[in-house]
Structures are given as C-alpha cells and as structure tokens.
Scaffold this active site. Structure first.
Site, PDB file in Angstrom:
ATOM      1  N   ASP A 181      19.177 115.224  27.835  1.00 54.47           N
ATOM      2  CA  ASP A 181      17.952 115.701  27.201  1.00 54.47           C
ATOM      3  C   ASP A 181      17.646 117.134  27.646  1.00 54.47           C
ATOM      4  OD1 ASP A 181      15.556 115.584  25.814  1.00 54.47           O
ATOM      5  OD2 ASP A 181      14.815 113.767  26.803  1.00 54.47           O
ATOM      6  N   ASP A 196      12.391 112.266  17.866  1.00 53.49           N
ATOM      7  CA  ASP A 196      11.522 111.295  18.532  1.00 53.49           C
ATOM      8  C   ASP A 196      10.640 110.584  17.515  1.00 53.49           C
ATOM      9  OD1 ASP A 196      12.498 111.683  21.008  1.00 53.49           O
ATOM     10  OD2 ASP A 196      10.792 112.796  21.796  1.00 53.49           O
TER      11      ASP A 196
HETATM   12  C1  DGJ Z   1      12.527 113.286  24.879  1.00 51.19           C
HETATM   13  C2  DGJ Z   1      13.499 112.407  24.157  1.00 51.19           C
HETATM   14  O1  DGJ Z   1      13.645 112.832  22.844  1.00 51.19           O
HETATM   15  C3  DGJ Z   1      13.051 110.959  24.247  1.00 51.19           C
HETATM   16  O2  DGJ Z   1      13.907 110.128  23.529  1.00 51.19           O
HETATM   17  C4  DGJ Z   1      12.987 110.562  25.692  1.00 51.19           C
HETATM   18  O3  DGJ Z   1      14.278 110.556  26.230  1.00 51.19           O
HETATM   19  C5  DGJ Z   1      12.067 111.487  26.462  1.00 51.19           C
HETATM   20  N1  DGJ Z   1      12.408 112.867  26.254  1.00 51.19           N
HETATM   21  C6  DGJ Z   1      12.099 111.174  27.920  1.00 51.19           C
HETATM   22  O4  DGJ Z   1      11.378 112.050  28.670  1.00 51.19           O
END
Ligand code: DGJ
Length: 702
Positions: free
Chosen positions: A455, A518
């Site tokens: 990430d 997300d």
């Molecule tokens: C952003 C990601 O897109 C999410 O899926 C998740 O992993 C969060 N960060 C965790 O902090």
C-alpha cells in the site's frame, strides 16, 4: 512494388521506415536536414514505396517549418514553439538540442522486431536513440527513448517525453479518467479543439486523478470508428499533452512530467524513458481493449489464475487480533476462499493511522505467539497466506523514525508535512532502499507468506534536493519488488495506493494485481470496472464483496448483485464473515463455487462491454474463452416502467449453435441469432443482476 511485408520495412534510397503490424502501419522518414518526420499512422498500407517525404517550405516567416512538419521527437531549440519531447541544458549553459541522424539498427526481441534510430547532437556528445518495438501479431507498438551522455560533463535533462504521435484529424474526442480516493476511474470524454489538453500527476503516485494513457477517437463506438491509443509504462509523475495544431492535425505526447523535474545525466550515463504501449483500431474501443488485454495477459502478467482472497480490512480495520483473524480465516475457508490476507494493523504500535509504519515487527499484544500462529492456522486450513505492508512510509512516533529522522523526504530548513499521520521515506537513498529490501526479504524468508499487499497512502512532498526523485522513487519500488520476486518467485504482489492510486502499465507485471478502489460499493464499482476495462486486463482487477450498508455509500445492495459485480474481476471477499447468517454463508459458498468454474473465462477470456439499447440503465458484459462464455447483466434501478434490454452477443461463430443457460431455463440458438437478434432480458426490482452462461454445442441442435 514489393510483396506485402510484416515488421519493419525500409525504403533505403528515401530513408523511409514503415512499421507493419497485422492490420496497421506506422511510417516516418529522415529528410535531407536529418529531421525525423512522421508520415502516417493508421490502417495498413502495404507498400513502403507509396510513402514520400515532401520538401518542407515555410508557409510564412511566422510559420517556421518546424511548426508545420510532424516530427517524431521534437527537441527544444531552433524555431520550435509547440510542445517538445526533450529539453537539455549542457554544462556551458546552452539550452537547445540540434540533432542529426546517425543510422539505425534492428534487433529481434520476444515476439517483436525492434527498430532503433540513432541520433546525436551536432556539437555536444549527447546521443539519442528512438526505439520502436513492433508486435505484429498483437497490432501494437512500444516506443521509448534512450539518452546517452558520452561527454565528460553532466547534462541536465529538464523535459523528457517518450514520444510524439500525430493523428491526421481535428476535432477528435479525448478520453481518460478523472477521480480521487474512493472514486477512481471515472471515465470522461472531451472534444479536442484548439489549445491543449493536459493530464498529469504531480504527487508521485500515478493514477487517482488521471491515468497515464491517452485515447483519441473519431466518434467511435465499441465496434466502429478510428481509435488511437497509448499507455505509459510508468507509475511516478507523468504528463500527457494533446494539442490540436493550427495546421490541421492533432499531436499527443506522453512521458515524465516536467513539473519540478530535472535529471542530471552524468558523464557516461544512459537513461531510458518509460515506454508507451500504443496502437490504432479502425473498429472501435472493443478492439483496442482486446489488444491491450491480450498483450498484458501474454507478456506482462504472471501466469496462473488469481486465487479467491479473503481480506480482513473492512471487518476489523486496525483492531486486529490473532484469535479473531483465525476465526475469520476458518469461516473464509468454509465458503471457499483460497487466500487469507491480514491487512493493516498487525505490526508495531499500529492501532490507528498515527503510529506503526516503519516498525515492521509483529505486535505482541495482538499476536502474543507471533504471526506464525495465524499463518499455521491458515495453512492448516489449506489456504495461502497474505500480509499488508506500506513500506515507503514512516509514522513520526516510531523507532525507525527516531533512529533515522533524515530518511524521510525533507529540506533541512523546512518541516516536512505529514499526511494520514505519516512521512514518505526517501527511496532515492541507497541505505533506505536496502533497509526496505532487507525488511521485506526477512519477512518473506522468516514466514510462509504467499501474497503481499503493498500500500502507499499519501503523496510525496518536501522531496529532496534532486529533482529526478519523482521518477527515481518509483524505480526504487520496482527494483525492490523485482529483487524480492527473484528470491521468492511464488509470492504474488498486489499494488495498492489508497485504493486505485497505482493502476498503470508501469507497475503491472512487476506487481500481479491492482487494488482497484477502496470504494467497494458494488454499484459504484460497475462504473469503476467499466472504465478500468478499456485499458487494463481483467485478471489484475481485484474486486471484493463487502458488507452492507457500504461504509462509503451507505447503500444496501443484495448479496447476489454484490457477488456478480465482484465476480467480474479477480474475486475477493472483504465482509465481516463472522456476522454472516446461514443464508449469507450458503450464498457465498454457491457464488464462490460458480466463480471457480468460470474463473478461466473471467480472468483470461475476451471481454466485451455490450451495448444496452434499453432506456433503462442496464449494464451488460460478456466474457468468452474458446467455446465457452458468460454474460453478467445488472440493473441498479428500473427507472422507466419495466423495460427489458436486448442482449446482443459478440464474438460468436455465426453458424455454430450455442446452449445458453439462463436462470430460468436453457435455450439453443445459433451464433448469428444471438449476435444479430439477441436475447430479450428483463430484470426486475432494484439492484437486480444475473449471470448467463453459454457454450458452443459440438452436436449442433441435437
Ligand atoms: C488503503 C487501502 O486501499 C485499504 O484497502 C487498506 O489496506 C487501508 N489502506 C489500510 O490502511
């Protein structure tokens, strides 16, 4: 007249180069002045002898020849005022490049022939190579540029676009995506007129706001019309410029963003720009997508189908505990997940966004017996194990930051900004890069991990004194993952940057999956997935089924629709499955069972965005592999009466007979009937969806 040839065809007496793919041609020539001049891009023309280089004359003293001619790689200097691809400042302060043609060479690569045009500056020891890789069978090309400083002094490269394309039309449509966190991949189309269209990224992360590709079309549909396209293989800052010229054409460039950019090309150094994967379709967007998808599947993506994953983020967020993760894993296994991924929160003092990043040791309160207790449980259930990391970042309260405050991007006299409570590590520093490699290598060597979700949750700021960091930072990420994969070849990597912030052809292949967004709302996802599919392969598109009400949209959507929407890509589950009712579990089990059956068709099949002739907003997609296929149809809300839609299939054999499996029965129809007449489909109620499967009957109607 020569016989129609494929690959690279050259008219030596005229210095004209013709790049031939199965159905397209791309031509340019070198004129008496040594200028590399574009001649043609479009539908195939067989004879190189047809092409000629007209003598350039000024229209007026105010319209110099450089402005009128169509250059393949315009450099800054002379009487050039349009966008240029290269600007260099030499050690003595001279800021223009004047090149001459040196020669060419041809190299054979994997499934491609590569033409390399060699140019050099007339005065300074700067060499430039224009590379063109021709993938005949894929109807695609790749272009990039290599610079070589053969002098003993540093040259400053202030602008480097990977190439310029010329499209011989005005009033084209330009399409790309806009968006932001939770709303990535929002497709837009805008008319090109006089002036410029610029898409770019300045944040160090490629694709929340725009995406590094161009599509220019002449009122194309899915199945008709001219479409010119190119995708940049780069995940850092990029820019793309489209300009309709006053001389009756449109040019487009794409490459490294010149904003706050300067590459110091030291004596003896070489630098290759990111490549642009490009092509032309005379039959609409569908063909463009098919070519890119096929190329990505055959050349870029790692082999094998992507496992059905379970990810615990939406279920537990930072409140990870070993016991709960074990329970989630057990439940995930019960309905068929193949990979269990523990997301953010398992390490350091990570109880929220403000702490933990950088302290990559297992949190003892959450995992008193270490992370292996969970891994053992996951493995004993017969699943693969995956883990979340955000290696490029550090939170201020961590041990890592206390020990290495100078490892973050910073200016000595300024305070660096935090965003999401974190700083960005300066990956251009060799010691930071080695630290990250070793940390990840230890993690993978010390534990049985099969999957890394990588990430990156903030943009870069306060950079450092070197203005090439916008490129070098992502190069360091690529290097680390490539080295890890070499040592741990079985591990799959998912590219995530606050959702879909790193969806591009630079990272694809180095990483195996994209976290698409997300935004896991199944209805919003249809738009995101539709736009994504224009350029990017379905196999890399991670899509999860999550709980309702959705955390972002607050929508309530039936489980079946949520599953169908996520089954359009590489399926994942992100629900709190411990709260599943018996009915939920049964539905999930059945959907995942079906997904596993259709997975080869979804992940590696040919994908079609089908037309919806209804006044109701149906969304209909077809996938096909060999003699089998399927259709997903969705209706979020029946707005106008109860109108049906007509599903006209694509890509079938007209004379073959197909068995079509509907939810309420089976039909046998010819390919011609299904493609021309189509099937009437009516979905009722809000958030209705269906999956139709079909297969060619070997025995005809019998
Ligand atoms: C952003 C990601 O897109 C999410 O899926 C998740 O992993 C969060 N960060 C965790 O902090």
């Amino acid at each position: 007249m020569g016989k129609a040839k494929m690959g690279i065809v050259i008219n030596h007496s005229e210095n004209i180069f013709l790049l031939q793919t199965r159905s397209n041609s791309y031509a340019f020539g070198i004129d008496d002045q040594g200028l590399v001049r574009h001649l043609y891009w479009g539908k195939r023309i067989n004879e190189v002898e047809d092409f000629e280089l007209p003598v350039l004359t000024e229209v007026s003293t105010n319209d110099p020849v450089y402005e009128i001619t169509r250059e393949e790689f315009p450099v800054y200097g002379s009487l050039r005022y349009k966008e240029h691809c290269l600007k260099v400042t030499f050690a003595d302060g001279v800021r223009e490049v004047v090149y001459e043609y040196v020669g060419y060479r041809i190299e054979n690569g994997e499934s491609c022939e590569e033409l390399i045009l060699e140019l050099k500056d007339r005065h300074y020891a700067l060499k430039m190579e224009l590379h063109y890789k021709v993938y005949e069978a894929y109807d695609l090309m790749e272009r990039f540029v290599v610079l070589y400083n053969a002098s003993d002094e540093t040259m400053e490269v202030e602008q480097l676009q990977s190439g310029q394309f010329h499209i011989p039309y005005e009033n084209l449509n330009f399409s790309n995506v806009h968006g932001h966190w939770g709303a990535e991949q929002q497709r837009f189309v805008q008319k090109v007129s006089y002036g410029k269209i610029v898409i770019e990224n300045r944040r160090g992360i490629s694709s929340h706001n725009h995406n590094p590709y161009f599509i220019l079309d002449r009122d194309a549909t899915e199945t008709s019309g001219d479409v010119y396209f190119g995708a940049l293989r780069q995940s850092g800052n990029f820019s793309g410029v489209v300009e309709q010229t006053p001389y009756g054409g449109t040019l487009v460039q794409m490459g490294l963003n010149a904003h706050d950019f300067c590459l110091e090309l030291k004596a003896g150094e070489r630098f290759a720009s990111p490549a642009i994967l490009c092509g032309y379709s005379d039959c609409g967007f569908e063909t463009m997508s098919h070519r890119l998808h096929r190329f990505a599947n055959d050349f870029i993506l790692s082999e094998g189908f992507r496992p059905v994953l379970y990810n615990s983020w939406e279920a537990t967020e930072f409140g990870v505990t070993c016991e709960e993760q074990k329970k989630l894993a057990k439940k995930a296994k019960e309905f068929g997940a193949e990979l269990f991924v523990v997301d953010d929160g398992w390490f350091g003092e990570r109880n929220g966004i403000d702490n933990g990043l950088g302290d990559w040791y297992v949190n003892e309160k959450k995992f008193p017996n270490g992370i292996d207790e969970l891994i053992r449980e996951v493995k004993s259930l017969g699943m693969m194990f995956g883990i979340w990391v955000e290696p490029e970042m550090v939170n201020p309260p961590t041990k890592l930051f206390a020990e290495h405050p100078d490892w973050i991007y910073h200016f000595d006299t300024r305070t660096s900004d935090t965003s999401r409570g974190q700083y960005v590590l300066d990956l251009t520093k060799a010691e930071v890069k080695s630290f990250l490699y070793e940390m990840l290598d230890n993690l993978l060597s010390g534990h049985e991990i099969d999957y890394i979700k990588w990430d990156a949750n903030r943009p870069i700021s306060q950079t450092n004194l070197h203005r090439d960091l916008w490129y070098r930072h992502i190069e360091a990420v690529y290097d680390i993952v490539k080295a890890l994969k070499k040592k741990h070849p079985h591990v799959l990597f998912e590219a995530c940057a606050s959702g879909g912030g790193r969806i591009d052809y630079g990272i694809l292949g180095i990483f195996d999956d994209f976290w698409t967004s997300d935004n896991t709302d199944a209805y919003d996802r249809l738009t995101i997935q539709d736009s994504y599919s224009y350029i990017y392969p379905i196999k890399a598109m991670r899509a999860w089924v999550t709980d309702c009400p959705n955390f972002l949209s607050a929508r309530m959507i039936p489980m079946k629709f949520r599953f169908h929407s996520a089954m359009m890509g590489s399926l994942g589950i992100g629900c709190n499955v411990l709260k599943f009712t018996e009915e939920d579990t049964a539905t999930a089990k059945e959907m995942i069972r079906e997904y596993k059956e259709i997975r080869p068709i979804v992940q590696e099949g040919i994908f079609y965005r089908l037309e919806n002739p209804s006044a109701n907003d149906y969304a209909v997609y077809e996938y096909q592999k060999e003699d089998q296929g399927l259709i997903f149809a969705f209706l979020a809300q029946g707005k106008i009466g109860h109108r049906s839609t007509t599903v006209r299939f694509r890509g079938l054999e007209a004379d073959a007979v197909y068995t079509v499996l509907l939810e309420n029965g089976e039909l046998k129809k010819s390919g011609a009937y299904l493609m021309q007449h189509g099937l009437e489909l009516r979905l009722n109620g809000d958030y209705a969806s269906t999956l139709i499967r079909f297969a060619k009957c070997e025995t005809g109607r019998a």
